[in-house]
Design a protein around this motif. Structure first.
Motif, PDB file in Angstrom:
ATOM      1  N   GLY B  77       0.798  -1.225   0.000  1.00  0.00           N
ATOM      2  CA  GLY B  77       0.000   0.000   0.000  1.00  0.00           C
ATOM      3  C   GLY B  77       0.829   1.274   0.000  1.00  0.00           C
ATOM      4  N   HIS B  78       2.156   1.124   0.160  1.00  0.00           N
ATOM      5  CA  HIS B  78       2.992   2.324   0.173  1.00  0.00           C
ATOM      6  C   HIS B  78       3.042   2.943  -1.232  1.00  0.00           C
ATOM      7  CE1 HIS B  78       6.148   5.021   1.513  1.00  0.00           C
ATOM      8  NE2 HIS B  78       6.852   4.697   0.439  1.00  0.00           N
ATOM      9  N   SER B  79       2.665   4.202  -1.332  1.00  0.00           N
ATOM     10  CA  SER B  79       2.598   4.806  -2.670  1.00  0.00           C
ATOM     11  C   SER B  79       3.041   6.268  -2.669  1.00  0.00           C
ATOM     12  CB  SER B  79       1.165   4.714  -3.196  1.00  0.00           C
ATOM     13  OG  SER B  79       0.329   5.499  -2.371  1.00  0.00           O
ATOM     14  N   THR B  80       3.707   6.694  -1.604  1.00  0.00           N
ATOM     15  CA  THR B  80       4.026   8.126  -1.523  1.00  0.00           C
ATOM     16  C   THR B  80       5.489   8.429  -1.846  1.00  0.00           C
ATOM     17  OG1 THR B  80       4.266   7.840   0.851  1.00  0.00           O
ATOM     18  CG2 THR B  80       2.191   8.768   0.077  1.00  0.00           C
ATOM     19  N   GLY B  81       6.220   7.423  -2.295  1.00  0.00           N
ATOM     20  CA  GLY B  81       7.628   7.662  -2.622  1.00  0.00           C
ATOM     21  C   GLY B  81       7.781   8.138  -4.057  1.00  0.00           C
ATOM     22  N   ILE B  82       8.323   9.342  -4.218  1.00  0.00           N
ATOM     23  CA  ILE B  82       8.609   9.864  -5.554  1.00  0.00           C
ATOM     24  C   ILE B  82      10.115   9.702  -5.776  1.00  0.00           C
ATOM     25  CG2 ILE B  82       8.478  11.881  -7.077  1.00  0.00           C
ATOM     26  CD1 ILE B  82       5.720  11.311  -6.178  1.00  0.00           C
ATOM     27  N   TYR B  83      10.486   8.783  -6.639  1.00  0.00           N
ATOM     28  CA  TYR B  83      11.899   8.484  -6.893  1.00  0.00           C
ATOM     29  C   TYR B  83      12.373   9.307  -8.085  1.00  0.00           C
ATOM     30  CZ  TYR B  83      11.047   4.364  -3.921  1.00  0.00           C
ATOM     31  OH  TYR B  83      10.711   3.528  -2.891  1.00  0.00           O
ATOM     32  N   THR B  84      13.189  10.315  -7.821  1.00  0.00           N
ATOM     33  CA  THR B  84      13.717  11.115  -8.931  1.00  0.00           C
ATOM     34  C   THR B  84      14.813  10.310  -9.629  1.00  0.00           C
ATOM     35  OG1 THR B  84      15.423  12.153  -7.589  1.00  0.00           O
ATOM     36  CG2 THR B  84      13.292  13.265  -7.674  1.00  0.00           C
ATOM     37  N   TRP B  85      15.103  10.683 -10.872  1.00  0.00           N
ATOM     38  CA  TRP B  85      16.162   9.983 -11.619  1.00  0.00           C
ATOM     39  C   TRP B  85      17.461  10.042 -10.828  1.00  0.00           C
ATOM     40  CZ3 TRP B  85      12.678   7.881 -14.020  1.00  0.00           C
ATOM     41  CH2 TRP B  85      11.767   8.501 -14.874  1.00  0.00           C
ATOM     42  N   GLN B  86      17.695  11.210 -10.263  1.00  0.00           N
ATOM     43  CA  GLN B  86      18.913  11.436  -9.475  1.00  0.00           C
ATOM     44  C   GLN B  86      18.974  10.478  -8.286  1.00  0.00           C
ATOM     45  OE1 GLN B  86      20.742  14.910  -9.353  1.00  0.00           O
ATOM     46  NE2 GLN B  86      22.162  13.992  -7.923  1.00  0.00           N
ATOM     47  N   TYR B  87      17.847  10.376  -7.559  1.00  0.00           N
ATOM     48  CA  TYR B  87      17.822   9.529  -6.367  1.00  0.00           C
ATOM     49  C   TYR B  87      18.014   8.061  -6.746  1.00  0.00           C
ATOM     50  CZ  TYR B  87      16.351   7.549  -1.906  1.00  0.00           C
ATOM     51  OH  TYR B  87      16.311   6.847  -0.721  1.00  0.00           O
ATOM     52  N   LEU B  88      17.389   7.651  -7.846  1.00  0.00           N
ATOM     53  CA  LEU B  88      17.531   6.263  -8.291  1.00  0.00           C
ATOM     54  C   LEU B  88      18.983   5.938  -8.608  1.00  0.00           C
ATOM     55  CD1 LEU B  88      14.339   6.023 -10.508  1.00  0.00           C
ATOM     56  CD2 LEU B  88      14.817   4.596  -8.516  1.00  0.00           C
ATOM     57  N   GLN B  89      19.649   6.941  -9.211  1.00  0.00           N
ATOM     58  CA  GLN B  89      21.056   6.733  -9.540  1.00  0.00           C
ATOM     59  C   GLN B  89      21.913   6.633  -8.281  1.00  0.00           C
ATOM     60  OE1 GLN B  89      22.069   9.677 -12.431  1.00  0.00           O
ATOM     61  NE2 GLN B  89      22.688   8.150 -13.909  1.00  0.00           N
ATOM     62  N   GLU B  90      21.613   7.522  -7.325  1.00  0.00           N
ATOM     63  CA  GLU B  90      22.362   7.490  -6.064  1.00  0.00           C
ATOM     64  C   GLU B  90      22.172   6.160  -5.354  1.00  0.00           C
ATOM     65  OE1 GLU B  90      21.032  10.852  -3.803  1.00  0.00           O
ATOM     66  OE2 GLU B  90      21.863  12.253  -5.269  1.00  0.00           O
ATOM     67  N   LEU B  91      20.933   5.662  -5.349  1.00  0.00           N
ATOM     68  CA  LEU B  91      20.649   4.386  -4.702  1.00  0.00           C
ATOM     69  C   LEU B  91      21.465   3.274  -5.351  1.00  0.00           C
ATOM     70  CD1 LEU B  91      16.807   4.088  -4.042  1.00  0.00           C
ATOM     71  CD2 LEU B  91      18.630   4.358  -2.378  1.00  0.00           C
ATOM     72  N   PHE B  92      21.462   3.277  -6.690  1.00  0.00           N
ATOM     73  CA  PHE B  92      22.150   2.194  -7.381  1.00  0.00           C
ATOM     74  C   PHE B  92      23.666   2.259  -7.167  1.00  0.00           C
ATOM     75  CE2 PHE B  92      24.106   0.270 -11.172  1.00  0.00           C
ATOM     76  CZ  PHE B  92      23.709  -1.033 -10.916  1.00  0.00           C
TER      77      PHE B  92
END
Lengths: 354, 114
Positions: B77-92
């Protein structure tokens, strides 16, 4: 006017001491009271009754012709839904959305928007123009039209058709002299409605005339509206340029490509002595575009003709087609078009769910 | 910066981002526990919550947000996370380190992935 407001609130208090707390906004203009009430969506029946009760009570006030009460719902689930949903539905058949923005107000953004819209239309594309400047809608004045939009069979609002452009502005919906006393979230709702609930139909380009500034409203729009690119308008003056740079930064933050800068009021050529004066400085926007590493799309001089055509409600692109200014707008339109076409393939990622 | 393809695996537990030249793969669990949502991150580092018990979580759907991010909707049910391209890259980029930190945090707080 404010007396009527106080009186209205007093009357509400008499009906029920809790009613004044429900007031979200109250505006008195042209012998009309506009009232918006915070509504609990689950109790819509009760609120419909309250609405009728209030309308009846307030229309009894001396000097008031009519009362319009609107119910707005901000229950949590509603809001979070509205917040995260990308604004797309009414614009699903719009191929490219271009926003025309400036950091500072009064630099001629709306004049540029309408003429750019006409110019792109003259290149053979279908074009719409959305006036998102809710606080100071200028498009109705610039096209000399204030007719009320009609509704389609599906209940959607039909854009005003003028000069071969589909137009929508809050100015078509409210009287000219009534101010919009709204807080940010209401503005965002209004703009979302003008995108979603207007039957834009198939358009090659939708130009969005953004409200001036880089505040909450502008940022939210830049984030949620899937824009193909942004055009920044500035005068050559330092004061305007400082704000224009903020605009560029804002769009960059949310990955909206900057198509380039337009310098408005670039120079003034005296109609009598033909002497050229750089009233707001010389090539300021051109230099700044280079500094910011964005393209310079063109300059529009400060001309009496342009001002007159704008005030008369017929864009210079249509009334003085041979003028230098019109030719410049056409050049800018061609640049914008080719930049959009260059960008269009590389941008949007595909989402693949197996 | 902007991925070309965003691919959700058949079992919905793995997200692949394909860029011009490279590719990044992250599990739904990793993305869920590192959701940028204020529900997880809070409004300051001190408010950060450790999300536990998300092993085997899957992603129900993916939505584009403007031009700058995606929203992931998880099956809890979690749906409030907005993953920016930048954040996705940092995570990876920081995948291994972030995961190690997460595991030790779980241990410290006596929490589990299951």
């Amino acid at each position: 006017m404010s007396d009527v407001k106080t009186l209205a609130i007093e009357k509400l208090k008499l009906l029920n001491p809790e009613y004044p707390e429900l007031i979200e906004a109250i505006v008195v203009a042209n012998k009309k009271i506009y009232l918006s009430l915070k509504t609990d969506k689950t109790k819509i029946d009760i609120f419909t009754r309250i609405k009728l009760q209030i309308e009846k009570e307030l229309s009894a006030i001396d000097g008031i012709d009519s009362v319009s009460v609107s119910l707005t719902s901000h229950s949590e689930s509603m809001q979070s839904k509205a917040d995260t949903r990308a604004v797309t539905s009414g614009i699903s058949e719009v191929r490219n959305i271009i926003s025309v923005a400036s950091g500072k107000g009064g630099v001629g953004k709306s004049t540029i928007s309408i003429n750019l819209a006409v110019a792109i239309n003259q290149l053979g594309f279908s074009v719409g123009l959305l006036d998102a400047d809710v606080y100071g809608p200028s498009i109705p004045k610039l096209v000399g039209d204030r007719q009320k939009p009609k509704k389609s069979k599906a209940g959607k609002i039909l854009p005003i058709q003028k000069y071969n452009i589909s137009l929508m502005s809050i100015g078509f919906l409210v009287p000219e002299d009534s101010p919009m006393i709204w807080r940010g979230p209401m503005v965002i709702t209004a703009v979302s409605q003008m995108l979603n609930d207007v039957e834009w139909g198939q358009l090659d380009y939708l130009i969005v005339d953004m409200p001036p500034g880089t505040g909450d409203v502008q940022l939210t729009m830049a984030q949620r509206v899937p824009m193909s690119g942004a055009v920044i308008v500035s005068t050559p003056q330092d004061l305007a340029l400082i704000d224009a740079i903020k605009g560029i930064e804002m769009f960059k933050k949310v990955n909206v490509p900057i198509l380039g800068m337009i310098e408005n009021m670039s120079t003034f050529i005296c109609p009598n002595c033909k002497n050229e004066s750089h009233i707001f400085g010389f090539e300021g926007a051109k230099v700044e575009a280079k500094n910011q590493n964005v393209d310079f799309l063109g300059d529009i001089p400060l001309e009496i003709d342009l001002r007159e055509c704008s005030d008369n409600g017929k864009p210079i692109m249509l009334s003085k087609t041979d003028s230098t200014v019109s030719k410049k707008f056409l050049e800018i339109a061609k640049l914008v078009k080719s930049k959009i076409e260059d960008n269009s393939n590389s941008e949007k990622p595909n989402i693949i769910i197996n | 910066m902007i991925p070309k393809n965003i691919i959700l695996s058949e079992n919905k537990k793995e997200l692949t981002l394909e860029y011009e030249v490279k590719k990044s793969v992250m599990s739904a669990e990793f993305l869920r526990v590192n959701s940028p949502s204020a529900e997880v991150k809070g409004h300051s580092p001190a408010q950060k919550k450790t999300v536990s018990g998300k092993r085997g979580i899957s992603i129900n759907s993916i939505e584009l947000v403007g031009n700058y991010a995606i929203k992931l909707i998880f099956d809890d049910g979690h749906s409030t996370g907005i993953y920016t391209w930048q954040y996705l890259q940092e995570l990876f980029m920081g995948k291994d380190k972030i995961w190690k930190e997460y595991i030790s945090e779980l241990r410290k707080k006596g929490l589990y992935r299951d």
